[in-house]
Structure formats: structure tokens, C-alpha cells
Design a protein around this motif. Structure first.
Motif, PDB file in Angstrom:
ATOM      1  N   LEU A  12       0.838  -1.196   0.000  1.00  0.00           N
ATOM      2  CA  LEU A  12       0.000   0.000   0.000  1.00  0.00           C
ATOM      3  C   LEU A  12       0.882   1.258   0.000  1.00  0.00           C
ATOM      4  O   LEU A  12       0.632   2.196  -0.758  1.00  0.00           O
ATOM      5  CB  LEU A  12      -0.929  -0.015   1.212  1.00  0.00           C
ATOM      6  CG  LEU A  12      -1.930   1.120   1.327  1.00  0.00           C
ATOM      7  CD1 LEU A  12      -2.890   1.099   0.136  1.00  0.00           C
ATOM      8  CD2 LEU A  12      -2.704   1.027   2.620  1.00  0.00           C
ATOM      9  N   LEU A  13       1.921   1.243   0.820  1.00  0.00           N
ATOM     10  CA  LEU A  13       2.849   2.362   0.870  1.00  0.00           C
ATOM     11  C   LEU A  13       3.541   2.554  -0.476  1.00  0.00           C
ATOM     12  O   LEU A  13       3.668   3.684  -0.971  1.00  0.00           O
ATOM     13  CB  LEU A  13       3.877   2.135   1.981  1.00  0.00           C
ATOM     14  CG  LEU A  13       4.953   3.202   2.154  1.00  0.00           C
ATOM     15  CD1 LEU A  13       4.321   4.514   2.598  1.00  0.00           C
ATOM     16  CD2 LEU A  13       6.006   2.731   3.127  1.00  0.00           C
ATOM     17  N   SER A  14       3.951   1.440  -1.090  1.00  0.00           N
ATOM     18  CA  SER A  14       4.627   1.508  -2.386  1.00  0.00           C
ATOM     19  C   SER A  14       3.703   2.077  -3.453  1.00  0.00           C
ATOM     20  O   SER A  14       4.120   2.916  -4.269  1.00  0.00           O
ATOM     21  CB  SER A  14       5.101   0.114  -2.788  1.00  0.00           C
ATOM     22  OG  SER A  14       5.597   0.107  -4.090  1.00  0.00           O
ATOM     23  N   GLU A  15       2.453   1.659  -3.445  1.00  0.00           N
ATOM     24  CA  GLU A  15       1.491   2.191  -4.420  1.00  0.00           C
ATOM     25  C   GLU A  15       1.315   3.695  -4.242  1.00  0.00           C
ATOM     26  O   GLU A  15       1.280   4.464  -5.217  1.00  0.00           O
ATOM     27  CB  GLU A  15       0.156   1.464  -4.291  1.00  0.00           C
ATOM     28  CG  GLU A  15       0.183   0.037  -4.799  1.00  0.00           C
ATOM     29  CD  GLU A  15      -1.115  -0.709  -4.495  1.00  0.00           C
ATOM     30  OE1 GLU A  15      -2.070  -0.096  -3.955  1.00  0.00           O
ATOM     31  OE2 GLU A  15      -1.165  -1.911  -4.790  1.00  0.00           O
ATOM     32  N   ASN A  16       1.189   4.123  -2.982  1.00  0.00           N
ATOM     33  CA  ASN A  16       1.005   5.559  -2.717  1.00  0.00           C
ATOM     34  C   ASN A  16       2.251   6.356  -3.094  1.00  0.00           C
ATOM     35  O   ASN A  16       2.143   7.473  -3.610  1.00  0.00           O
ATOM     36  CB  ASN A  16       0.640   5.800  -1.258  1.00  0.00           C
ATOM     37  CG  ASN A  16      -0.785   5.356  -0.969  1.00  0.00           C
ATOM     38  OD1 ASN A  16      -1.630   5.348  -1.865  1.00  0.00           O
ATOM     39  ND2 ASN A  16      -1.049   4.973   0.263  1.00  0.00           N
ATOM     40  N   LEU A  17       3.435   5.804  -2.836  1.00  0.00           N
ATOM     41  CA  LEU A  17       4.662   6.486  -3.231  1.00  0.00           C
ATOM     42  C   LEU A  17       4.759   6.602  -4.751  1.00  0.00           C
ATOM     43  O   LEU A  17       5.216   7.617  -5.273  1.00  0.00           O
ATOM     44  CB  LEU A  17       5.888   5.764  -2.675  1.00  0.00           C
ATOM     45  CG  LEU A  17       6.200   6.017  -1.203  1.00  0.00           C
ATOM     46  CD1 LEU A  17       7.359   5.149  -0.764  1.00  0.00           C
ATOM     47  CD2 LEU A  17       6.506   7.468  -0.955  1.00  0.00           C
ATOM     48  N   ASN A  18       4.351   5.552  -5.444  1.00  0.00           N
ATOM     49  CA  ASN A  18       4.360   5.608  -6.907  1.00  0.00           C
ATOM     50  C   ASN A  18       3.402   6.685  -7.416  1.00  0.00           C
ATOM     51  O   ASN A  18       3.716   7.395  -8.382  1.00  0.00           O
ATOM     52  CB  ASN A  18       4.007   4.251  -7.506  1.00  0.00           C
ATOM     53  CG  ASN A  18       5.117   3.235  -7.352  1.00  0.00           C
ATOM     54  OD1 ASN A  18       6.277   3.608  -7.184  1.00  0.00           O
ATOM     55  ND2 ASN A  18       4.761   1.963  -7.403  1.00  0.00           N
TER      56      ASN A  18
END
Length: 145
Positions: free
Chosen positions: A118-124
Motif C-alpha cells: 500500500l505504501l509503495s502504491e502511494n509512493l508511486n
């Protein structure tokens, strides 16, 4: 009258439809002296049967001993059982057996993995927004020059 009965019995005898008692009656009739003239041709046949019945051989026959196939069959069944046992055992032992502490750790790992995704998606998504901001800054610099 008797010759008609014998003729019917002969016909049934040659077709293989007589009982043992009827065959004995035919043998007795043809081995007697009062055979009808038109049936005398069968006398030698039944006399030959009588002679063949009384023949005995004094020769001994030694048959070769056969190896029993049960030994091979037994080994095949043992081999099949071992293959099945090996397959079931390898399936059973290949399945992971975790303790309660390991199960809890795996569950926590899965939760943290989901959180990281979830964090990776938001960072992307944020990185995509930064490219838009950079494009905005470049365009603004061109306008104010």
C-alpha cells in the motif's frame, strides 16, 4: 423297433447330445452279436473304443517342475506398496508444519507485506505527481522569462 431307437441314439451320439447311460447302451448293443445289418459298419468303431478303453501305459512321465509365479507376484505387490507409501510419505512430509509462534509470525509478515505494498502504491502515485509538478515548474519558468 430296437434298430430305430439305436439309430436315434447314434444320431444324438454323433451330435454330442447323449448321456453316459445312453452311450453305455450303444456300447453294449454294438459289442453284442445281434447288431442289425445296416448298423454293422459302426461295430468296429465301438469295438475300437472298447479296446482303447482297456489299454494302459506302463511308461512313466516326468513333467518338469514349474516355477511358481506367486513369488514374482508377491514382489510386485510389495514394490507397489512401497511406491504408494513413499508417495504418501513425501506428500505428508513436504507440507510445512508450523508451530503456533511461527503461524503468528507468518500472519504478521503477511500484514506488513500488505502495508508495504500500500505504501509503495502511494509512493508511486506521489512520484507521478512530482513529475507533473516538475513539468509545471518548467512551463512556469518559460512563461515568466
Amino acid at each position: 423297433m430296437e434298430s430305430v431307437k439305436i439309430e436315434k441314439l447314434l444320431e444324438a451320439y454323433f451330435e454330442g447330445n447323449t448321456s453316459l447311460a445312453e452311450e453305455k447302451l450303444l456300447r453294449d448293443y454294438f459289442n453284442s452279436n445281434n447288431v442289425a445289418e445296416h448298423l454293422e459298419q459302426y461295430t468296429s468303431m465301438f469295438a475300437g473304443f472298447q479296446v482303447a478303453k482297456e489299454e494302459h501305459s506302463s511308461r512313466e512321465f516326468n513333467l518338469p517342475e514349474r516355477k511358481s509365479k506367486t513369488n514374482k507376484t508377491w514382489w510386485y505387490s510389495v514394490a507397489a506398496m512401497l511406491v504408494v507409501a513413499f508417495g504418501v510419505g513425501s506428500f505428508y512430509f513436504s507440507q510445512p508444519h508450523y508451530t503456533q509462534e511461527e503461524k503468528e509470525a507468518l500472519a504478521a509478515f503477511e500484514k506488513s507485506k500488505k502495508a508495504m505494498m500500500l505504501l509503495s502504491e502511494n509512493l508511486n502515485k506521489g512520484a507521478e505527481q512530482i513529475t507533473f509538478v516538475e513539468q509545471f515548474a518548467i512551463t512556469k519558468d518559460k512563461i515568466f522569462e
